[in-house]
Design an enzyme around this catalytic site. Sequence first.
Site, PDB file in Angstrom:
ATOM      1  N   GLU A 186       0.832  -1.209   0.000  1.00 52.87           N
ATOM      2  CA  GLU A 186       0.000   0.000   0.000  1.00 52.87           C
ATOM      3  C   GLU A 186       0.864   1.254   0.000  1.00 52.87           C
ATOM      4  O   GLU A 186       0.774   2.128   0.862  1.00 52.87           O
ATOM      5  CB  GLU A 186      -0.955  -0.003   1.193  1.00 52.87           C
ATOM      6  CG  GLU A 186      -1.993  -1.112   1.121  1.00 52.87           C
ATOM      7  CD  GLU A 186      -3.026  -1.080   2.223  1.00 52.87           C
ATOM      8  OE1 GLU A 186      -4.146  -1.582   2.010  1.00 52.87           O
ATOM      9  OE2 GLU A 186      -2.721  -0.546   3.317  1.00 52.87           O
ATOM     10  N   GLU A 379      -5.324  -8.328  -0.859  1.00 53.09           N
ATOM     11  CA  GLU A 379      -5.967  -8.106   0.435  1.00 53.09           C
ATOM     12  C   GLU A 379      -7.445  -7.817   0.218  1.00 53.09           C
ATOM     13  O   GLU A 379      -7.798  -6.962  -0.588  1.00 53.09           O
ATOM     14  CB  GLU A 379      -5.351  -6.927   1.200  1.00 53.09           C
ATOM     15  CG  GLU A 379      -4.002  -7.194   1.814  1.00 53.09           C
ATOM     16  CD  GLU A 379      -3.539  -6.050   2.703  1.00 53.09           C
ATOM     17  OE1 GLU A 379      -4.397  -5.402   3.357  1.00 53.09           O
ATOM     18  OE2 GLU A 379      -2.318  -5.798   2.746  1.00 53.09           O
TER      19      GLU A 379
END
Length: 480
Positions: A186, A379
């Site tokens: 991320e 995810e």
Amino acid sequence: MGFRDDFLWGGAVAANQVEGAWNVDGKGMSVADVASYNPNAGNDYRKQVAVDSKKVEEAIKDQSDTFYPKRRGIDMYHRYKEDIKLFAEMGFKVFRFSIAWTRLFPTGEETKPNPKGVAYYQDVIAELRKYGIEPLVTLSHYEMPLNLAVKYNGWADKRVIDDFTRFAKVCFESFSDVKYWLTFNEIDSVTRHPFISAGIIPDRSDNLEQDEYQALHNQFVASSIVTKMCHEMIPGSQVGCMLTKLTTYPATAKPEDVLAAFNKNTMNYYCADVQVKGRYPKLVLDFFKKNGIKLDATEEELKLLRENTVDFISFSYYMSLLAAGDESGLEMTSGNTVVGGKNPYLPTTEWGWTVDPVGLRISLLELYDRYEKPLFVVENGMGTKDVLNADGTIHDDYRINYFKQHFSEMKKAVDAGVDLLGYTSWAPIDLISASTSQMSKRYGFIYVDIDDNGDGTKKRYKKDSFYWYRDVIANNGKEL
């Protein structure tokens, strides 16, 4: 059409949320080791992950794990064989995990790695291979050496690039049979939680926004260097970037709201743009100019970005958000370290995260249309409170329903032409929450008997969703 025959089903974790053993076998302190238990922050991530110099100093002095749950994790460091055996029982094709930088280089500045750290991950990978599970390794997942944060203010300083590339080189040498790699988890989150993502201690920055974007640039450069290195050292390897997919809708059809959503999505995409296209988007460069952000970026660095792009795009997807030209009338919500408008048409979890399966299909279509490169959902999941019954069962139909809806939308995206490599749920086993450091916010198909205070047997129990996911993998998503 359905999912490809070699579709990679599995699960994902981060070392700092599962391993524990924070000071065992020569491991040094990471930024995750100063993340305190903070359930009273509510759903505002800005309060959950708030840190300053004083808090860092206090955490360094406190060498217990009482208030720092990530230090103890779920003890996967000692129980990885048991956990991987359970993953194999579910039929995992892939397991995404991260290498704790400080297990290999305790301060980040050593010239030679800690042999016990290297041996641990070699053992983990060997155990995965024993069951035919493909490793998907993240090099940096919110666990940079604390020393580099304190000494250099983290990734705001270019000197960290060399420390990271030295770490990555050892990973490629030591784990050379790993095919799939991710550079930064991320990566876009640097501007939302600069300490966790980039080791920046905000009260040490004269201009925090400037330092955040410089840190991002330094990570882009490091990512390009290690992508090149990986391709040269491990023939046939695949390196991906990792984006927080923050799908944002306009709150209404008002042009001002549509424009606000466009601006949010543009800034969300820009990190992937740099790593996939090899250059900064013109609209983002204009944003820098208008906001007085001046990157220290050399021609050599920009050349590295152009010539060493990633092979695939991976991303996390948990929720969608609303944007408006005037946000004063919006009800706000927070989830996965971002705050945005709450969509009144969508249900929410116990932690206030909106549940939007169709948003996952939209995300897949948008990403594939924009980049035309393979995608990987690395995810996706929901944090809820689970009940362990006296007979050892955990009935979690709500989790099964959540995944069933999201897998159905994934299948529709694939049928529309999206090239999807695989899917790793967050998370296959209960772990410490990234934001609040709670254990009661449970994600897994496997229940871990540990509470928020760290008390419990650590015993693993199979939830109903364990058996359901096993069947989904067995039939490759044909029957949900």
